[in-house]
Design an enzyme around this catalytic site. Structure first.
Site, mmCIF file in Angstrom:
data_model
loop_
_atom_site.group_PDB
_atom_site.id
_atom_site.type_symbol
_atom_site.label_atom_id
_atom_site.label_comp_id
_atom_site.label_asym_id
_atom_site.label_seq_id
_atom_site.Cartn_x
_atom_site.Cartn_y
_atom_site.Cartn_z
ATOM 1 N N TYR A 155 30.494 130.540 59.751
ATOM 2 C CA TYR A 155 31.946 130.867 59.867
ATOM 3 C C TYR A 155 32.321 131.133 61.187
ATOM 4 C CZ TYR A 155 36.294 133.175 58.200
ATOM 5 O OH TYR A 155 37.451 133.580 57.874
ATOM 6 N N LYS A 162 38.937 136.311 62.928
ATOM 7 C CA LYS A 162 39.483 137.352 62.162
ATOM 8 C C LYS A 162 39.003 138.671 62.898
ATOM 9 C CE LYS A 162 40.631 134.599 58.637
ATOM 10 N NZ LYS A 162 42.156 134.373 58.258
HETATM 11 P P1 NAD Z 1 44.612 127.026 52.375
HETATM 12 O O1 NAD Z 1 44.157 125.885 53.141
HETATM 13 O O2 NAD Z 1 45.323 126.984 51.004
HETATM 14 O O3 NAD Z 1 45.667 128.060 53.473
HETATM 15 C C1 NAD Z 1 45.518 127.843 54.747
HETATM 16 C C2 NAD Z 1 47.029 127.549 55.328
HETATM 17 O O4 NAD Z 1 47.153 127.622 56.774
HETATM 18 C C3 NAD Z 1 47.540 126.242 55.006
HETATM 19 O O5 NAD Z 1 48.630 126.394 53.973
HETATM 20 C C4 NAD Z 1 47.730 125.250 56.263
HETATM 21 O O6 NAD Z 1 48.781 124.442 56.064
HETATM 22 C C5 NAD Z 1 48.269 126.502 57.029
HETATM 23 N N1 NAD Z 1 48.049 126.321 58.226
HETATM 24 C C6 NAD Z 1 47.095 125.906 59.161
HETATM 25 N N2 NAD Z 1 47.487 125.605 60.397
HETATM 26 C C7 NAD Z 1 48.631 126.079 60.493
HETATM 27 C C8 NAD Z 1 49.866 126.046 61.425
HETATM 28 N N3 NAD Z 1 49.512 125.585 62.711
HETATM 29 N N4 NAD Z 1 51.002 126.589 61.125
HETATM 30 C C9 NAD Z 1 51.307 126.945 59.716
HETATM 31 N N5 NAD Z 1 50.508 126.951 58.796
HETATM 32 C C10 NAD Z 1 49.299 126.361 59.134
HETATM 33 O O7 NAD Z 1 43.259 127.972 52.400
HETATM 34 P P2 NAD Z 1 43.377 129.650 52.063
HETATM 35 O O8 NAD Z 1 42.008 129.873 51.732
HETATM 36 O O9 NAD Z 1 44.251 129.979 50.977
HETATM 37 O O10 NAD Z 1 43.641 130.415 53.410
HETATM 38 C C11 NAD Z 1 44.813 131.470 53.372
HETATM 39 C C12 NAD Z 1 44.063 132.484 54.222
HETATM 40 O O11 NAD Z 1 43.042 133.019 53.802
HETATM 41 C C13 NAD Z 1 43.502 132.173 55.561
HETATM 42 O O12 NAD Z 1 43.882 133.247 56.655
HETATM 43 C C14 NAD Z 1 41.987 132.330 55.180
HETATM 44 O O13 NAD Z 1 41.210 132.498 56.638
HETATM 45 C C15 NAD Z 1 42.146 133.437 54.315
HETATM 46 N N6 NAD Z 1 40.823 133.633 53.670
HETATM 47 C C16 NAD Z 1 40.250 132.661 52.774
HETATM 48 C C17 NAD Z 1 39.266 133.050 52.068
HETATM 49 C C18 NAD Z 1 38.766 131.891 51.264
HETATM 50 O O14 NAD Z 1 37.428 131.885 50.880
HETATM 51 N N7 NAD Z 1 39.303 130.781 50.798
HETATM 52 C C19 NAD Z 1 38.589 134.070 52.033
HETATM 53 C C20 NAD Z 1 39.057 135.160 52.885
HETATM 54 C C21 NAD Z 1 40.344 134.772 53.703
#
Ligand code: NAD
Length: 261
Positions: A155, A162
């Site tokens: 990570y 984060k």
């Molecule tokens: P996802 O890929 O569906 O979403 C990530 C989003 O970030 C995408 O829509 C992408 O277009 C956007 N993004 C990236 N760069 C960008 C920029 N410069 N401007 C605007 N938007 C931008 O994946 P996800 O897992 O739904 O991620 C959403 C959030 O949840 C993130 O913050 C991620 O770290 C967090 N998260 C995810 C998990 C997991 O296991 N999937 C767990 C905990 C937290």
């Protein structure tokens, strides 16, 4: 009648129907909120438009959150087309793929800058830009992960980003509290999304999780969406600056017995 009837939400981070932001959007819609969406790059429009349409939203605007002029343009449009908002969802993160494998010490200076900029600073930036359009008692919500507080293999720099995001939640909550706005984050367990696919070894970690977490199951975008309702509604009106776990209890256990008995 839903508990968010009459509320307006601006959502950053829907990339497709697996996105956590999409789980949140569906839950907000179910509870009566009117939705507006912003997406990162023009190529995503064909995916987002039909999804937004399903939830009755016509506001779908591109905005790269690493660009201040795009953020300014977006909030001008929000002000003209929507007026004020009550809920801001930031479900956005990015790190170059080659930073999410191997050792953390291999992180490049540029990779560090990009990850911290998009995954942490952008939240501060959109919250500041949203201040003039917030209704009293607005709620801001960001997404974080356990890798902020413990070293999770691969990570890497995203964990550092984060950790900075979680600190930002507390500083922003302190700043905005006197204005009656609240700032919180959800720390979600691993969910198979586009962003998660970029973390080396994610699939194996995701499947092991069901053996280790107290609830013996992975969390879903619906679980996150339901928790978001609490954090974005009056139900949590006394709560700000918090990291709320939606992780089947994983963060609460030490050495877990990897069996279902
Ligand atoms: P996802 O890929 O569906 O979403 C990530 C989003 O970030 C995408 O829509 C992408 O277009 C956007 N993004 C990236 N760069 C960008 C920029 N410069 N401007 C605007 N938007 C931008 O994946 P996800 O897992 O739904 O991620 C959403 C959030 O949840 C993130 O913050 C991620 O770290 C967090 N998260 C995810 C998990 C997991 O296991 N999937 C767990 C905990 C937290």
């Amino acid at each position: 009648m839903g508990i968010l009837e009459g509320k307006k939400a601006l959502i950053f981070g829907v990339a497709n129907s697996r996105s956590i932001a999409w789980g949140i959007a569906q839950a907000l819609h179910r509870e009566g909120a009117q939705l507006a969406f912003s997406y990162a790059v023009p190529a995503l429009l064909r995916r987002i438009e039909p999804l937004a349409e399903k939830l009755g939203s016509t506001f779908v605007e591109q905005c790269d959150l690493s660009q201040d002029d795009e953020i300014d343009r977006l909030f001008n449009k929000v002000s003209v087309d929507i007026g004020n908002i009550d809920i801001l969802i930031h479900s956005v993160a990015f790190a170059n793929r080659d930073e999410l494998s191997g050792p953390y010490y291999a992180t490049s200076r540029d990779g560090f800058r990009v990850a911290l900029d998009v995954s942490c600073y952008s939240f501060t930036s959109v919250v500041r830009s949203a201040l003039p359009v917030f209704n009293p008692g607005s709620s801001c919500l960001a997404m974080t992960y356990y890798g902020a507080e413990k070293a999770v293999q691969h990570y890497n720099v995203m964990g550092v980003a984060k950790a900075a995001l979680e600190a930002s939640i507390r500083y922003l909550a302190a700043d905005l509290g006197p204005l009656s706005h609240r700032v919180n984050a959800i720390s979600a367990g691993p969910i198979r999304t586009l962003a998660a696919a970029g973390v080396s070894g994610f699939k194996a970690m995701h499947s092991k999780f069901t053996d280790l977490a107290p609830l013996r199951r992975n969390v879903t975008i619906e679980d996150v969406g339901n928790a978001a309702i609490y954090l974005c509604s009056h139900l949590s009106q006394g709560v700000t600056g918090e990291i709320h776990y939606v992780d089947s209890g994983f963060n609460t256990v030490g050495l877990s017995t990897p069996s279902r008995e």
